[in-house]
Motif scaffolding. Structure first.
Motif, PDB file in Angstrom:
ATOM      1  N   TYR A 135      35.482 122.423  -0.548  1.00 46.84           N
ATOM      2  CA  TYR A 135      35.193 122.440   0.891  1.00 46.84           C
ATOM      3  C   TYR A 135      35.806 123.676   1.535  1.00 46.84           C
ATOM      4  N   LEU A 136      35.021 124.319   2.375  1.00 51.82           N
ATOM      5  CA  LEU A 136      35.520 125.384   3.245  1.00 51.82           C
ATOM      6  C   LEU A 136      35.300 124.933   4.679  1.00 51.82           C
ATOM      7  N   ILE A 137      36.397 124.767   5.417  1.00 52.33           N
ATOM      8  CA  ILE A 137      36.320 124.392   6.828  1.00 52.33           C
ATOM      9  C   ILE A 137      36.710 125.618   7.647  1.00 52.33           C
ATOM     10  N   TYR A 138      35.794 126.029   8.518  1.00 52.60           N
ATOM     11  CA  TYR A 138      35.980 127.262   9.283  1.00 52.60           C
ATOM     12  C   TYR A 138      36.207 126.901  10.745  1.00 52.60           C
ATOM     13  N   SER A 139      37.415 127.176  11.227  1.00 50.16           N
ATOM     14  CA  SER A 139      37.795 126.781  12.595  1.00 50.16           C
ATOM     15  C   SER A 139      38.639 127.890  13.211  1.00 50.16           C
ATOM     16  N   ALA A 225      31.496 124.661   9.798  1.00 55.42           N
ATOM     17  CA  ALA A 225      32.120 125.391  10.902  1.00 55.42           C
ATOM     18  C   ALA A 225      32.129 124.496  12.129  1.00 55.42           C
ATOM     19  N   LEU A 226      33.232 124.507  12.859  1.00 52.61           N
ATOM     20  CA  LEU A 226      33.389 123.619  14.002  1.00 52.61           C
ATOM     21  C   LEU A 226      32.850 124.282  15.260  1.00 52.61           C
ATOM     22  N   THR A 227      32.112 123.523  16.052  1.00 57.21           N
ATOM     23  CA  THR A 227      31.481 124.051  17.251  1.00 57.21           C
ATOM     24  C   THR A 227      31.563 123.024  18.377  1.00 57.21           C
ATOM     25  N   TYR A 228      30.993 123.378  19.520  1.00 57.68           N
ATOM     26  CA  TYR A 228      31.063 122.513  20.702  1.00 57.68           C
ATOM     27  C   TYR A 228      29.817 122.734  21.550  1.00 57.68           C
ATOM     28  N   ILE A 229      29.307 121.667  22.142  1.00 54.81           N
ATOM     29  CA  ILE A 229      28.188 121.759  23.077  1.00 54.81           C
ATOM     30  C   ILE A 229      28.674 121.454  24.488  1.00 54.81           C
ATOM     31  N   HIS A 249      24.803 131.398  17.363  1.00 51.85           N
ATOM     32  CA  HIS A 249      24.784 132.234  16.161  1.00 51.85           C
ATOM     33  C   HIS A 249      25.477 131.517  15.004  1.00 51.85           C
ATOM     34  N   LEU A 250      26.564 130.838  15.304  1.00 53.13           N
ATOM     35  CA  LEU A 250      27.266 130.079  14.275  1.00 53.13           C
ATOM     36  C   LEU A 250      26.362 129.007  13.679  1.00 53.13           C
ATOM     37  N   GLU A 251      25.616 128.338  14.536  1.00 50.29           N
ATOM     38  CA  GLU A 251      24.717 127.285  14.068  1.00 50.29           C
ATOM     39  C   GLU A 251      23.546 127.855  13.273  1.00 50.29           C
ATOM     40  N   GLN A 252      23.036 129.014  13.682  1.00 47.71           N
ATOM     41  CA  GLN A 252      21.984 129.678  12.906  1.00 47.71           C
ATOM     42  C   GLN A 252      22.511 130.103  11.545  1.00 47.71           C
ATOM     43  N   THR A 253      23.763 130.505  11.508  1.00 44.82           N
ATOM     44  CA  THR A 253      24.388 130.891  10.246  1.00 44.82           C
ATOM     45  C   THR A 253      24.414 129.725   9.267  1.00 44.82           C
ATOM     46  N   ALA A 254      24.646 128.529   9.776  1.00 48.80           N
ATOM     47  CA  ALA A 254      24.642 127.349   8.898  1.00 48.80           C
ATOM     48  C   ALA A 254      23.284 127.189   8.226  1.00 48.80           C
ATOM     49  N   HIS A 255      22.212 127.393   8.975  1.00 53.56           N
ATOM     50  CA  HIS A 255      20.870 127.284   8.392  1.00 53.56           C
ATOM     51  C   HIS A 255      20.663 128.354   7.320  1.00 53.56           C
ATOM     52  N   GLU A 256      21.140 129.576   7.582  1.00 54.75           N
ATOM     53  CA  GLU A 256      20.983 130.654   6.608  1.00 54.75           C
ATOM     54  C   GLU A 256      21.772 130.367   5.332  1.00 54.75           C
ATOM     55  N   LEU A 257      22.995 129.893   5.487  1.00 56.56           N
ATOM     56  CA  LEU A 257      23.819 129.596   4.309  1.00 56.56           C
ATOM     57  C   LEU A 257      23.225 128.458   3.486  1.00 56.56           C
ATOM     58  N   SER A 258      22.613 127.498   4.156  1.00 55.34           N
ATOM     59  CA  SER A 258      22.055 126.339   3.452  1.00 55.34           C
ATOM     60  C   SER A 258      20.858 126.699   2.583  1.00 55.34           C
ATOM     61  N   ALA A 265      25.782 123.871   3.950  1.00 55.77           N
ATOM     62  CA  ALA A 265      26.461 124.401   5.137  1.00 55.77           C
ATOM     63  C   ALA A 265      26.063 123.612   6.363  1.00 55.77           C
ATOM     64  N   LEU A 266      27.052 123.274   7.166  1.00 58.06           N
ATOM     65  CA  LEU A 266      26.845 122.471   8.361  1.00 58.06           C
ATOM     66  C   LEU A 266      27.688 123.020   9.501  1.00 58.06           C
ATOM     67  N   THR A 267      27.277 122.725  10.720  1.00 57.09           N
ATOM     68  CA  THR A 267      28.189 122.843  11.846  1.00 57.09           C
ATOM     69  C   THR A 267      28.537 121.431  12.307  1.00 57.09           C
ATOM     70  N   SER A 268      29.772 121.268  12.746  1.00 55.77           N
ATOM     71  CA  SER A 268      30.245 119.987  13.258  1.00 55.77           C
ATOM     72  C   SER A 268      30.462 120.127  14.753  1.00 55.77           C
ATOM     73  N   VAL A 269      29.686 119.376  15.539  1.00 58.95           N
ATOM     74  CA  VAL A 269      29.814 119.422  16.989  1.00 58.95           C
ATOM     75  C   VAL A 269      30.895 118.429  17.401  1.00 58.95           C
ATOM     76  N   ASN A 270      32.059 118.956  17.711  1.00 58.14           N
ATOM     77  CA  ASN A 270      33.181 118.112  18.095  1.00 58.14           C
ATOM     78  C   ASN A 270      33.177 117.847  19.596  1.00 58.14           C
ATOM     79  N   GLY A 271      33.907 116.819  19.993  1.00 60.73           N
ATOM     80  CA  GLY A 271      34.005 116.476  21.399  1.00 60.73           C
ATOM     81  C   GLY A 271      35.106 117.246  22.096  1.00 60.73           C
ATOM     82  N   ALA A 272      35.178 117.083  23.401  1.00 64.45           N
ATOM     83  CA  ALA A 272      36.147 117.803  24.227  1.00 64.45           C
ATOM     84  C   ALA A 272      37.568 117.387  23.873  1.00 64.45           C
ATOM     85  N   ALA A 273      38.476 118.351  23.969  1.00 66.06           N
ATOM     86  CA  ALA A 273      39.885 118.091  23.692  1.00 66.06           C
ATOM     87  C   ALA A 273      40.722 119.145  24.405  1.00 66.06           C
ATOM     88  N   VAL A 274      42.004 118.864  24.539  1.00 64.25           N
ATOM     89  CA  VAL A 274      42.934 119.845  25.085  1.00 64.25           C
ATOM     90  C   VAL A 274      43.453 120.686  23.925  1.00 64.25           C
TER      91      VAL A 274
END
Length: 394
Positions: A135-139, A225-229, A249-258, A265-274
């Motif tokens: 696993y490679l987690i990119y944050s 890769a971790l992302t946010y909406i 661009h990060l999300e498009q990169t996931a499609h290219e890597l896959s 390759a995936l992006t993970s849409v995380n929720g709001a946090a401090v």
């Protein structure tokens, strides 16, 4: 020994010093939230951006829940004669102690993740210690990036796109919340392009390329890769702004890597946090304060979300994918009823009622906890040892 009493001194949401005992206790609190699993084999993880926010939570969740081995990469400052180390330095030292306590082989590298030399050094370590990566987690959250292949420095810009945008925002005078109106300038094409260079997917691809070139991708290799909406309330400054262009661009990169053989390759849409990154964005602090006021204990922490991430990556639970193939860990935040309630509070908040309409006291305390302050069980009147070494096995 370099002990001294450390107080939270700074400006806005930035503090000059961090509290090592508070950071250590914070890591312990995070680990205590994790229910241990017993996997059939030991996975190897590489976490880029392992010292703060979701990267830290993902590292601790992987260690404590699935017994991962591996390497964490971050870029932190050591203590000096005048200042403590950064909070991430102390959190990393505590995470290394946690890994040892759990009997895990996890190494930590303090270096610029964007540099090719860092990639080479990290992969030398991976090859020597583990032979490959599952696993490679990119944050990675950084204000600038130097491309080592062109020596060009790119600077991210916090801008809207198309037209300037005004937003409500929260600040503090001492401990008292202050409601502000902040205007965000519209980004130029160059500012958008530079933000994409810093926060988009180019460096993520380079990490995967480096692993592939060294033949360190194990069977069923997965990278995320971790992302946010986020909300429509913060959209003009975040998802529809220059940062949002980078996230797209990060999300498009996931499609290219896959499209590559042997890469999931995936992006993970995380929720709001401090987090240290999010607290600096105008409007986000107020929004998160209102969100917590609406949800209370139903607001999912980075650790809760990171546990869910690992469960989905390992197949413990079925991946919750949206129509674009993104893992969704934010559905609790974007539930229409939740967003309606937050929007109502957003429209109602004034300087006179901000302390009650928003959960301002909670937000203030959470920002301080990022630096090791306001952590239960820590004696802040006692001298603390600030000269903490980076983990020796790095």
């Amino acid at each position: 020994m370099t002990e001294r009493v450390i107080k939270p001194v700074g400006r806005g949401f930035l503090f000059l010093d961090s509290h090592p005992a508070g950071c250590e206790r914070l890591v312990a609190e995070l680990a205590e939230q994790v229910e241990v699993r017993s996997p059939e084999r030991t996975p190897v993880a590489l976490v880029v951006g392992a010292s703060s926010g979701y990267g830290l939570a993902a590292t601790i969740a992987g260690l404590a829940r699935y017994g991962v081995d591996g390497v964490g990469v971050s870029f932190e400052k050591a203590p000096t004669a005048r200042r403590t180390a950064t909070a991430g330095w102390y959190r990393t030292a505590a995470t290394a102690e946690l890994a040892d306590k759990l009997g895990r082989s996890f190494r930590f590298v303090n270096a610029d993740a964007f540099a090719d030399t860092t990639k080479s050094d990290v992969l030398d370590l991976v090859e020597a210690e583990y032979g490959g990566v599952d696993y490679l987690i990119y944050s990675v959250a950084a204000p600038r990036r130097v491309d080592p292949r062109t020596d060009t420095t790119y600077q991210s810009a916090l801008r809207s796109i198309g037209a300037p945008h005004r937003t409500k925002s929260i600040a503090f005078e001492g401990t008292e919340p202050v409601l502000q109106e902040v205007e965000i300038e519209a980004a130029t094409d160059d500012e958008i392009a530079q933000t994409v260079q810093v926060m988009g997917g180019e460096d993520w691809i380079r990490w995967v390329d480096a692993l592939a070139d060294r033949k360190l991708l194990r069977d069923d290799f997965t990278t995320v890769a971790l992302t946010y909406i986020g909300s429509e309330l913060t959209g003009p400054i975040y998802r529809q702004g220059s940062i949002g262009a980078a996230k797209a661009h990060l999300e498009q990169t996931a499609h290219e890597l896959s499209q590559r053989d042997g890469v999931r390759a995936l992006t993970s849409v995380n929720g709001a946090a401090v987090t240290q990154a999010s607290s600096a964005i105008p409007g986000i602090g107020l929004y998160v304060s209102l969100l917590h006021k609406v949800l209370g204990d139903r607001m999912q922490s980075p650790m809760q979300q990171s546990i869910a991430l690992w469960d989905q990556l390992t197949g413990e639970t079925t991946p919750d994918l949206d129509e674009d193939g993104r893992l969704r860990l934010d559905r609790w935040e974007l539930d229409p009823a939740v967003q309606d309630a937050v929007r109502e509070q957003w429209e109602a908040v004034t300087q006179e009622n901000i302390a009650t309409v928003a959960d301002a006291a909670w937000f203030f305390a959470e920002v301080r906890r990022l630096y090791g302050f306001d952590v239960a069980g820590v004696d802040y009147e006692a001298p603390a040892e600030v000269d903490v070494d980076w983990p020796a096995k790095a």
